[in-house]
Design a protein around this motif. Sequence first.
Motif, PDB file in Angstrom:
ATOM      1  N   SER A   1     -53.442  33.600 -51.284  1.00  0.00           N
ATOM      2  CA  SER A   1     -53.557  33.512 -49.832  1.00  0.00           C
ATOM      3  C   SER A   1     -54.979  33.811 -49.389  1.00  0.00           C
ATOM      4  O   SER A   1     -55.754  34.445 -50.122  1.00  0.00           O
TER       5      SER A   1
ATOM      6  N   LYS B   1     -48.273  20.936 -45.272  1.00  0.00           N
ATOM      7  CA  LYS B   1     -46.886  21.079 -45.725  1.00  0.00           C
ATOM      8  C   LYS B   1     -46.646  20.283 -47.000  1.00  0.00           C
ATOM      9  O   LYS B   1     -45.985  20.763 -47.935  1.00  0.00           O
TER      10      LYS B   1
ATOM     11  N   ASN C   1     -47.750  22.197 -49.854  1.00  0.00           N
ATOM     12  CA  ASN C   1     -47.139  23.526 -49.965  1.00  0.00           C
ATOM     13  C   ASN C   1     -48.057  24.652 -49.502  1.00  0.00           C
ATOM     14  O   ASN C   1     -48.018  25.765 -50.040  1.00  0.00           O
TER      15      ASN C   1
ATOM     16  N   THR D   1     -48.811  27.062 -46.394  1.00  0.00           N
ATOM     17  CA  THR D   1     -48.221  27.559 -45.160  1.00  0.00           C
ATOM     18  C   THR D   1     -49.263  28.311 -44.338  1.00  0.00           C
ATOM     19  O   THR D   1     -50.198  28.893 -44.884  1.00  0.00           O
ATOM     20  N   VAL D   2     -49.080  28.268 -43.022  1.00  0.00           N
ATOM     21  CA  VAL D   2     -49.965  28.984 -42.100  1.00  0.00           C
ATOM     22  C   VAL D   2     -49.113  29.943 -41.289  1.00  0.00           C
ATOM     23  O   VAL D   2     -48.185  29.533 -40.584  1.00  0.00           O
ATOM     24  N   THR D   3     -49.403  31.251 -41.418  1.00  0.00           N
ATOM     25  CA  THR D   3     -48.626  32.269 -40.701  1.00  0.00           C
ATOM     26  C   THR D   3     -49.568  33.163 -39.897  1.00  0.00           C
ATOM     27  O   THR D   3     -50.733  33.351 -40.257  1.00  0.00           O
TER      28      THR D   3
ATOM     29  N   SER E   1     -51.442  30.328 -47.113  1.00  0.00           N
ATOM     30  CA  SER E   1     -50.831  30.725 -48.391  1.00  0.00           C
ATOM     31  C   SER E   1     -50.346  29.510 -49.162  1.00  0.00           C
ATOM     32  O   SER E   1     -49.882  28.522 -48.574  1.00  0.00           O
ATOM     33  N   ALA E   2     -50.472  29.592 -50.487  1.00  0.00           N
ATOM     34  CA  ALA E   2     -49.933  28.571 -51.388  1.00  0.00           C
ATOM     35  C   ALA E   2     -49.662  29.239 -52.723  1.00  0.00           C
ATOM     36  O   ALA E   2     -50.564  29.829 -53.325  1.00  0.00           O
TER      37      ALA E   2
ATOM     38  N   THR F   1     -46.819  22.923 -32.201  1.00  0.00           N
ATOM     39  CA  THR F   1     -46.948  24.266 -32.762  1.00  0.00           C
ATOM     40  C   THR F   1     -48.242  24.886 -32.261  1.00  0.00           C
ATOM     41  O   THR F   1     -49.317  24.289 -32.390  1.00  0.00           O
TER      42      THR F   1
ATOM     43  N   LEU G   1     -51.144  19.724 -40.072  1.00  0.00           N
ATOM     44  CA  LEU G   1     -49.979  20.516 -40.478  1.00  0.00           C
ATOM     45  C   LEU G   1     -49.132  19.754 -41.495  1.00  0.00           C
ATOM     46  O   LEU G   1     -48.624  20.344 -42.460  1.00  0.00           O
TER      47      LEU G   1
END
Length: 475
Positions: free
Chosen positions: A129, A68, A71, A73-75, A124-125, A89, A64
């Motif tokens: 995505s 980060k 840049n 992200t994981v959603t 996503s970056a 998390t 993670l």
Amino acid sequence: MTGSRHRTLRSLALSGAAVLTFGVIGVVGGSPASLAAQGTGAPSAEILTLSGTSTNVDLDAGTLAVLKENNVTVTPVAPATVSTSGGTTTASFPITEGYVSVYPESQQPFIRGTFSHTGGLTFSAGAKSLTATDFIVNPGSSTLTATVGGNGVQLLDLDGTNVKVTQDGSTTRVEGTVAKLSSTAAEALNKTFGVSLFQQGIPLGVVRIAAQGTAGPGGAPSVEIQALGGMATNVDLDAGTAAVLAQNNVTVAPIGPATVSTSGGTTTASFPITQGYVSVYPQDQQPFIRGTFSHIGGLRFSAGGKSITATDFIVNPGSSSLTATVGGNGVKLLDLDGTNVKVTQDGSITRVEGTVAKLSSAAAQALNQTFGVTLFQQGIPLGVVRIAAIAGPPPAIVGAGTAATGAQGTTTSTTVAGSGAGQVPTGGVATGGGGTAGSSSPLGGTLPAGTVALVAVAVAGAGVWRYRQTALRAG
């Protein structure tokens, strides 16, 4: 009249079971012993039909942090969730369907089956995505397959060296499996974002599974197929049902890589097979065919500006049902009737034809609510099912191959397993503590390809329907 119809169905069910039994023996060209080989013993626990609850992944803190810093992200994709507690998390994915058997640890891999989930993750970056959904775990082959861009992709390799299985009331817990990025997933992520950040073996996190469901009847399997690797399930749509839908301005369209094509007056919907597990038991141990197998693609029903989609079909022979993802949830879409099934062999391809797919009560209710009608009823025939299947490890990517051949030698536009070989984690460490992908005889060695494929696709065949009719008689 109803009693007479039920008696006829029971008679047909028994005949159908006999067709499967003798068809299997005849096709592989051997005696019953050639198929019903000595098993490795009975599982110590068995869940015939999983009905929940979830697979949780405690995401690796180091991974993670690297994401980060870059840049990325994981959603979550609903109904999956991502939450943080005590510095950890966790991503959580609801379980929708599956079959699992647990063996003594001396019988590797000691956890076997497949089970499926809804929801997923989006990486996503910038403006780019990549989304992976509808995860399928196969503990025997140490893999997690997902739907990515409409294709079946082996997303994760699973290392169960330190796995622990415990019982908590009605919930079975499997904890300690380490999920690592597969080479296919790493390549897809790097290509999407134009980087070289992702590599095979990067730890995604530690897996914790909590599962509930209907206990199996026990017994020892005669044959197991730990990985089903293709090709497609085809449904010749019922002409009467299609006409009624057309009269009511309801259209049915495919969701890729599924296809819908018409030839000789017959409209056929085709769905690539991505993954599966099958175990075959003696016929006195009903249901004698158990497991699940999964597909990608789906169907969209539309009318008057409204639509409902069903994707990622999962067949469970033990419950005679087909589950799909509808509105992000797992829904029992079809009831399956295999009383008139036929099994044939075509080279390395095994064909199971004649199962009738009928609309379930849950699906009928969902369709009626969506379109504000009373048109859809439980038991409406959707069509006749034709399965063309081969055995093998989970495909690296599904959806980029050649067309499958239809029952009468015609070619459909279905896309099937691509040319890339399935991946097996280094060392073959399974979720259940060991073992590699593939289809092995309980006696050791590899079963003949025709035998393996035949038994694998028989999951939609007649054997399971005997179990259903026995239940009807009991009722």
